[in-house]
Design a protein around this motif. Sequence first.
Motif, PDB file in Angstrom:
ATOM      1  N   ILE A 161      -8.658  -0.810  -5.871  1.00 30.90           N
ATOM      2  CA  ILE A 161      -7.618  -0.044  -5.187  1.00 30.90           C
ATOM      3  C   ILE A 161      -6.802   0.788  -6.182  1.00 30.90           C
ATOM      4  O   ILE A 161      -6.148   1.765  -5.781  1.00 30.90           O
ATOM      5  CB  ILE A 161      -6.667  -0.996  -4.404  1.00 30.90           C
ATOM      6  CG1 ILE A 161      -5.754  -0.214  -3.457  1.00 30.90           C
ATOM      7  CG2 ILE A 161      -5.851  -1.844  -5.367  1.00 30.90           C
ATOM      8  CD1 ILE A 161      -6.454   0.529  -2.366  1.00 30.90           C
ATOM      9  N   THR A 162      -6.833   0.449  -7.470  1.00 32.01           N
ATOM     10  CA  THR A 162      -5.915   1.101  -8.418  1.00 32.01           C
ATOM     11  C   THR A 162      -6.095   2.619  -8.494  1.00 32.01           C
ATOM     12  O   THR A 162      -5.100   3.340  -8.406  1.00 32.01           O
ATOM     13  CB  THR A 162      -5.996   0.458  -9.809  1.00 32.01           C
ATOM     14  OG1 THR A 162      -7.364   0.357 -10.231  1.00 32.01           O
ATOM     15  CG2 THR A 162      -5.371  -0.925  -9.802  1.00 32.01           C
ATOM     16  N   PRO A 163      -7.303   3.175  -8.633  1.00 36.42           N
ATOM     17  CA  PRO A 163      -7.399   4.640  -8.622  1.00 36.42           C
ATOM     18  C   PRO A 163      -7.320   5.225  -7.221  1.00 36.42           C
ATOM     19  O   PRO A 163      -6.967   6.398  -7.045  1.00 36.42           O
ATOM     20  CB  PRO A 163      -8.769   4.917  -9.248  1.00 36.42           C
ATOM     21  CG  PRO A 163      -9.583   3.729  -8.897  1.00 36.42           C
ATOM     22  CD  PRO A 163      -8.620   2.563  -8.931  1.00 36.42           C
ATOM     23  N   ILE A 164      -7.641   4.400  -6.206  1.00 32.53           N
ATOM     24  CA  ILE A 164      -7.669   4.884  -4.829  1.00 32.53           C
ATOM     25  C   ILE A 164      -6.259   5.040  -4.260  1.00 32.53           C
ATOM     26  O   ILE A 164      -5.983   5.968  -3.483  1.00 32.53           O
ATOM     27  CB  ILE A 164      -8.498   3.934  -3.942  1.00 32.53           C
ATOM     28  CG1 ILE A 164      -9.975   3.917  -4.403  1.00 32.53           C
ATOM     29  CG2 ILE A 164      -8.396   4.306  -2.482  1.00 32.53           C
ATOM     30  CD1 ILE A 164     -10.714   5.216  -4.178  1.00 32.53           C
ATOM     31  N   LEU A 165      -5.333   4.144  -4.634  1.00 31.98           N
ATOM     32  CA  LEU A 165      -3.988   4.174  -4.065  1.00 31.98           C
ATOM     33  C   LEU A 165      -3.292   5.526  -4.243  1.00 31.98           C
ATOM     34  O   LEU A 165      -2.759   6.076  -3.261  1.00 31.98           O
ATOM     35  CB  LEU A 165      -3.148   3.043  -4.660  1.00 31.98           C
ATOM     36  CG  LEU A 165      -1.731   2.895  -4.123  1.00 31.98           C
ATOM     37  CD1 LEU A 165      -1.732   2.625  -2.627  1.00 31.98           C
ATOM     38  CD2 LEU A 165      -0.988   1.780  -4.874  1.00 31.98           C
ATOM     39  N   PRO A 166      -3.274   6.134  -5.441  1.00 29.92           N
ATOM     40  CA  PRO A 166      -2.659   7.460  -5.549  1.00 29.92           C
ATOM     41  C   PRO A 166      -3.390   8.526  -4.745  1.00 29.92           C
ATOM     42  O   PRO A 166      -2.766   9.496  -4.292  1.00 29.92           O
ATOM     43  CB  PRO A 166      -2.725   7.761  -7.058  1.00 29.92           C
ATOM     44  CG  PRO A 166      -2.891   6.437  -7.721  1.00 29.92           C
ATOM     45  CD  PRO A 166      -3.687   5.622  -6.762  1.00 29.92           C
ATOM     46  N   MET A 167      -4.707   8.369  -4.567  1.00 24.61           N
ATOM     47  CA  MET A 167      -5.454   9.323  -3.741  1.00 24.61           C
ATOM     48  C   MET A 167      -4.999   9.250  -2.286  1.00 24.61           C
ATOM     49  O   MET A 167      -4.816  10.270  -1.620  1.00 24.61           O
ATOM     50  CB  MET A 167      -6.955   9.038  -3.835  1.00 24.61           C
ATOM     51  CG  MET A 167      -7.555   9.242  -5.203  1.00 24.61           C
ATOM     52  SD  MET A 167      -9.355   8.979  -5.176  1.00 24.61           S
ATOM     53  CE  MET A 167      -9.749   9.222  -6.909  1.00 24.61           C
ATOM     54  N   VAL A 168      -4.842   8.015  -1.791  1.00 27.32           N
ATOM     55  CA  VAL A 168      -4.374   7.816  -0.422  1.00 27.32           C
ATOM     56  C   VAL A 168      -3.008   8.459  -0.231  1.00 27.32           C
ATOM     57  O   VAL A 168      -2.760   9.170   0.755  1.00 27.32           O
ATOM     58  CB  VAL A 168      -4.325   6.305  -0.105  1.00 27.32           C
ATOM     59  CG1 VAL A 168      -3.497   6.029   1.141  1.00 27.32           C
ATOM     60  CG2 VAL A 168      -5.733   5.747   0.054  1.00 27.32           C
ATOM     61  N   GLN A 169      -2.103   8.202  -1.182  1.00 25.48           N
ATOM     62  CA  GLN A 169      -0.749   8.740  -1.056  1.00 25.48           C
ATOM     63  C   GLN A 169      -0.769  10.267  -1.110  1.00 25.48           C
ATOM     64  O   GLN A 169      -0.016  10.931  -0.384  1.00 25.48           O
ATOM     65  CB  GLN A 169       0.146   8.173  -2.170  1.00 25.48           C
ATOM     66  CG  GLN A 169       0.166   6.651  -2.268  1.00 25.48           C
ATOM     67  CD  GLN A 169       0.843   5.954  -1.093  1.00 25.48           C
ATOM     68  OE1 GLN A 169       0.990   6.521  -0.014  1.00 25.48           O
ATOM     69  NE2 GLN A 169       1.245   4.707  -1.293  1.00 25.48           N
ATOM     70  N   ALA A 170      -1.634  10.832  -1.956  1.00 25.63           N
ATOM     71  CA  ALA A 170      -1.723  12.292  -2.055  1.00 25.63           C
ATOM     72  C   ALA A 170      -2.264  12.886  -0.756  1.00 25.63           C
ATOM     73  O   ALA A 170      -1.778  13.913  -0.273  1.00 25.63           O
ATOM     74  CB  ALA A 170      -2.614  12.692  -3.227  1.00 25.63           C
TER      75      ALA A 170
END
Length: 349
Positions: A161-170
């Motif tokens: 989830i660590t690289p995915i979380l900022p993608m989701v927020q963006a």
Amino acid sequence: MPKLPAELRGRGGPDALMAAVGRFSDLMTPLLGLTARGRRPAGPVDRSLQVVVTSVRAEADGVVSVRLADLAGRPLPGWQPGCHLDVHLPSGRVRQYSLCGDPRDRTAYRIAVRLIEDGGGGSREVHALAEGRRLTVSPPRNAFPLAVTARHVFVAGGIGITPILPMVQAAARRGADWHLLYLGRTAAALPFLDELAPHGDRVTVRTDDLGGPPSAALLPDVTGATVHACGPAPLIGLVRDAVRGRALSFHSERFTPAPVVGGRPFEVRLARQNVTVHVPAGRTALDAIRDAVPDVAYSCRQGFCGTCRVRVLGGEPDHRDNALTDDERRSEMMICVSRATGLDLTLDL
């Protein structure tokens, strides 16, 4: 700066245009890394960042997040979703961790690390960090960029989830159509569920203890979507097979090394150790070498960070990395992924 010519129109004093050009030159010289005579300085430029740990927080069972601020209190270099840092740990180990905070926050970087009891020791060091500890990190680098499209499907497995979380927020800030499938063994082991909760049914959480192991049936409709996935190799393989021919594009990052494909056994002579190591067909040179030299430097184990590069003294490498230039490959190799074209290699180790 040399003496400026007289005003070009015949009036006394230096020419205003030339003065402006000179000031621009003085500004650009340090930015380009040039000396006063126009030559680049000898040796590599140290772009590392000195940071301090400002918080260590438990995010889930076996997972802590660490916030890192600039030691001098300056704004940190900007970054984009998918970026990671090379973190130099107190022991001298170098490990790569994805940034999982808010790219708009220049006051600190946030990473999150799961404890791997039988790993190489890096995660144990991170979990032992305390506030006030000083560290050296690289500037952010991106090997897993977010492809900006109208529709996204994100898949994360555990600490993936660590690289995915900022993608989701963006994607949410941009008003894009998106969905996240978040998989793990138990809900208690999944970090950042509280930060995902406001997104409601755009996030689907499935854990082994409730719904069984991951399956392609869990994936939302990916037709016309760009798919980003991060997690263990079996999950990446499952998602890749499920979206083939349906998704607009597929992007993935694994946090474990890829299996060796098309490997042949060979011997590696470690010149400084004066020992020879056998590398089986299904094992990496790095793993075999670590049996003889446990403290050999490595980080990503996927052929792009450059930490494990070594000088080749003999033999011909089978280069499988994504980092070395053609010139560098004449004398160096990345032992985490590259192999030998023949039966043996001699390395400066």
